[in-house]
Motif scaffolding. Structure first.
Motif, PDB file in Angstrom:
ATOM      1  N   SER A 271       0.847  -1.191   0.000  1.00  0.00           N
ATOM      2  CA  SER A 271       0.000   0.000   0.000  1.00  0.00           C
ATOM      3  C   SER A 271       0.885   1.245   0.000  1.00  0.00           C
ATOM      4  O   SER A 271       2.017   1.225   0.490  1.00  0.00           O
ATOM      5  N   ASP A 272       0.344   2.341  -0.525  1.00  0.00           N
ATOM      6  CA  ASP A 272       1.164   3.536  -0.717  1.00  0.00           C
ATOM      7  C   ASP A 272       1.198   4.458   0.499  1.00  0.00           C
ATOM      8  O   ASP A 272       1.237   5.685   0.368  1.00  0.00           O
ATOM      9  N   ILE A 273       1.202   3.876   1.705  1.00  0.00           N
ATOM     10  CA  ILE A 273       1.346   4.701   2.899  1.00  0.00           C
ATOM     11  C   ILE A 273       2.796   5.206   2.971  1.00  0.00           C
ATOM     12  O   ILE A 273       3.716   4.567   2.437  1.00  0.00           O
ATOM     13  N   PRO A 274       3.034   6.364   3.610  1.00  0.00           N
ATOM     14  CA  PRO A 274       4.369   6.981   3.567  1.00  0.00           C
ATOM     15  C   PRO A 274       5.508   6.077   4.021  1.00  0.00           C
ATOM     16  O   PRO A 274       6.582   6.087   3.421  1.00  0.00           O
ATOM     17  N   SER A 275       5.301   5.289   5.079  1.00  0.00           N
ATOM     18  CA  SER A 275       6.393   4.449   5.579  1.00  0.00           C
ATOM     19  C   SER A 275       6.781   3.374   4.566  1.00  0.00           C
ATOM     20  O   SER A 275       7.964   3.031   4.433  1.00  0.00           O
ATOM     21  N   ASN A 276       5.811   2.820   3.838  1.00  0.00           N
ATOM     22  CA  ASN A 276       6.133   1.838   2.792  1.00  0.00           C
ATOM     23  C   ASN A 276       6.924   2.480   1.660  1.00  0.00           C
ATOM     24  O   ASN A 276       7.815   1.858   1.065  1.00  0.00           O
ATOM     25  N   LEU A 277       6.585   3.727   1.351  1.00  0.00           N
ATOM     26  CA  LEU A 277       7.256   4.417   0.243  1.00  0.00           C
ATOM     27  C   LEU A 277       8.712   4.755   0.571  1.00  0.00           C
ATOM     28  O   LEU A 277       9.480   5.090  -0.336  1.00  0.00           O
ATOM     29  N   ARG A 290      -2.978   1.925  -4.232  1.00  0.00           N
ATOM     30  CA  ARG A 290      -3.618   2.906  -3.366  1.00  0.00           C
ATOM     31  C   ARG A 290      -4.122   2.245  -2.079  1.00  0.00           C
ATOM     32  O   ARG A 290      -4.810   1.224  -2.133  1.00  0.00           O
ATOM     33  N   ASP A 291      -3.763   2.823  -0.968  1.00  0.00           N
ATOM     34  CA  ASP A 291      -4.145   2.283   0.333  1.00  0.00           C
ATOM     35  C   ASP A 291      -5.664   2.107   0.421  1.00  0.00           C
ATOM     36  O   ASP A 291      -6.427   3.047   0.158  1.00  0.00           O
ATOM     37  N   GLY A 292      -6.092   0.911   0.775  1.00  0.00           N
ATOM     38  CA  GLY A 292      -7.511   0.624   0.952  1.00  0.00           C
ATOM     39  C   GLY A 292      -8.260   0.321  -0.327  1.00  0.00           C
ATOM     40  O   GLY A 292      -9.462   0.032  -0.283  1.00  0.00           O
ATOM     41  N   ASP A 293      -7.590   0.345  -1.476  1.00  0.00           N
ATOM     42  CA  ASP A 293      -8.251   0.168  -2.772  1.00  0.00           C
ATOM     43  C   ASP A 293      -7.992  -1.246  -3.292  1.00  0.00           C
ATOM     44  O   ASP A 293      -6.967  -1.511  -3.931  1.00  0.00           O
ATOM     45  N   ASP A 294      -8.918  -2.168  -3.041  1.00  0.00           N
ATOM     46  CA  ASP A 294      -8.719  -3.555  -3.461  1.00  0.00           C
ATOM     47  C   ASP A 294      -8.759  -3.713  -4.979  1.00  0.00           C
ATOM     48  O   ASP A 294      -8.108  -4.600  -5.535  1.00  0.00           O
ATOM     49  N   THR A 295      -9.497  -2.835  -5.665  1.00  0.00           N
ATOM     50  CA  THR A 295      -9.547  -2.899  -7.125  1.00  0.00           C
ATOM     51  C   THR A 295      -8.194  -2.517  -7.726  1.00  0.00           C
ATOM     52  O   THR A 295      -7.719  -3.153  -8.679  1.00  0.00           O
ATOM     53  N   ASP A 296      -7.571  -1.501  -7.172  1.00  0.00           N
ATOM     54  CA  ASP A 296      -6.241  -1.111  -7.642  1.00  0.00           C
ATOM     55  C   ASP A 296      -5.229  -2.212  -7.344  1.00  0.00           C
ATOM     56  O   ASP A 296      -4.339  -2.488  -8.159  1.00  0.00           O
ATOM     57  N   LEU A 297      -5.368  -2.860  -6.195  1.00  0.00           N
ATOM     58  CA  LEU A 297      -4.497  -3.989  -5.857  1.00  0.00           C
ATOM     59  C   LEU A 297      -4.660  -5.109  -6.882  1.00  0.00           C
ATOM     60  O   LEU A 297      -3.669  -5.676  -7.363  1.00  0.00           O
ATOM     61  N   ALA A 298      -5.912  -5.424  -7.240  1.00  0.00           N
ATOM     62  CA  ALA A 298      -6.160  -6.484  -8.222  1.00  0.00           C
ATOM     63  C   ALA A 298      -5.491  -6.157  -9.554  1.00  0.00           C
ATOM     64  O   ALA A 298      -4.889  -7.033 -10.204  1.00  0.00           O
ATOM     65  N   ARG A 299      -5.585  -4.893  -9.960  1.00  0.00           N
ATOM     66  CA  ARG A 299      -4.949  -4.482 -11.223  1.00  0.00           C
ATOM     67  C   ARG A 299      -3.441  -4.687 -11.175  1.00  0.00           C
ATOM     68  O   ARG A 299      -2.832  -5.158 -12.148  1.00  0.00           O
TER      69      ARG A 299
END
Length: 348
Positions: A271-277, A290-299
């Motif tokens: 997820s694109d949270i600041p600490s991961n980045l 995008r954090d919390g976006d399962d559709t974006d994760l699937a893509r």
């Protein structure tokens, strides 16, 4: 603990809570002295803290420590702070400053109370450092200590195979802050288009019932493997068995599991949270969604599966990132240097 036990210092270890779930299968090193300072198991409540401080003062009288290192901030560091002990090193666990500090007025008060009585502040990422500074803590009394891993134990392997199959691995606890629902929902969407996806889930937690129910309801039993808690000695082999490390965390510091994956040459999808980045740049050491976006994760899962050649470069970059920033042998000296600085600050 193992490294501290070999540092020449006398180490005493106190545990605040024992809720019956063992997240660490290794025993304490022989040179670390556990202190049995309170009775009972289960969650500690705020009304118990005056008594805990009295018991902690008895420990201080007996052990006579030169320094106390405590964390997380609100539930643990507050005890030596209330006892008035110096020098106090308060260490953030990420979620305590990024989430709990703003939970309600009581937690806000506890956060401010501890920080005002802390001589030196440790955190594992710059995201938390900025948060502490926003609370008014002086920058020159903050040490960013990103933990690290044993780069010999966690090293690349030739076992990974290229092909149509894509194996993802999640080691995160099954708790709301780690976005396990997002991870599973995204995986379930992706598998509708690519049935050759597989997901390995380690650990466990309070969402176990929801996770197992979701797997059954979406008929994912053949594609999702639940392995539970595993021994640290076999952890590197698990990273080697996966093509991609997956974390959908909403709140985090510098994740040791993420460092372990990168060190093993396993690219990350996070997820694109600041600490991961701070650890993963999209398309370099792995990919972000995008954090919390399962559709974006699937893509992103489908994109990675469709372009296996991208994983080769990402694996190299992941290892290089770990060698630069996650070398435990190098980072451990940062911890000791922080202790030295804390001793000076505690004498002011």
């Amino acid at each position: 603990m193992s490294a501290l036990s070999k540092s020449g210092h006398s180490i005493y270890w106190l545990r605040l809570e024992d809720r019956g779930r063992n997240l660490e299968l290794r025993d304490l090193p022989d040179a670390v002295h556990p202190v049995l300072w309170r009775n009972g198991k289960g969650k500690v409540h705020w009304w118990q803290y005056p008594d805990l401080v009295r018991k902690f003062n008895r420990v201080l009288d007996e052990v006579k420590p030169d320094l106390v290192h405590a964390g997380p901030i609100q539930p643990v560091s507050i005890i030596p702070a209330m006892a008035g002990f110096h020098p106090l090193v308060s260490m953030s666990w990420g979620f305590d400053m990024l989430q709990d500090a703003e939970r309600n007025n009581l937690w806000k008060w506890a956060t401010g109370y501890v920080l005002k009585r802390t001589d030196h502040f440790f955190c594992d990422c710059h995201t938390v450092k900025k948060k502490a500074m926003a609370w008014g803590f002086p920058e020159d009394r903050i040490t960013v200590f990103p933990w690290g891993v044993d780069l010999n134990t966690f090293s690349p392997s030739e076992k990974k195979k290229m092909g149509k199959e894509l194996i993802l691995l999640s080691t995160r606890s099954w708790e709301p802050r780690y976005g396990m629902d997002v991870a599973l929902k995204g995986f379930a969407q992706a598998i509708q288009e690519n049935p050759q996806l597989h997901l390995i889930l380690l650990s466990g937690g309070s969402q176990a019932e929801w996770i197992t129910s979701f797997i059954r309801a979406h008929q994912l039993e053949k594609n999702v493997e639940l392995r539970g808690q595993i021994d640290n000695t076999t952890l590197a082999e698990v990273y080697h068995s996966a093509h991609i490390y997956l974390s959908a965390s909403h709140i985090d510091g510098s994740s040791v599991a993420l460092m372990e994956a990168l060190a093993c040459g396993t690219p990350a999808l996070v997820s694109d949270i600041p600490s991961n980045l701070e650890w993963v740049t999209d398309g370099v050491e792995g990919w972000v969604f995008r954090d919390g976006d399962d559709t974006d994760l699937a893509r992103k899962i489908l994109h990675i599966a469709a372009h296996p050649d991208l994983r080769t470069a990402a694996a190299v970059n992941a290892r290089e990132k770990a060698e630069r920033n996650a070398n435990w042998e190098k980072n451990f000296s940062i911890l000791l240097d922080g202790y030295v600085q804390a001793m000076k600050e505690g004498q002011r």
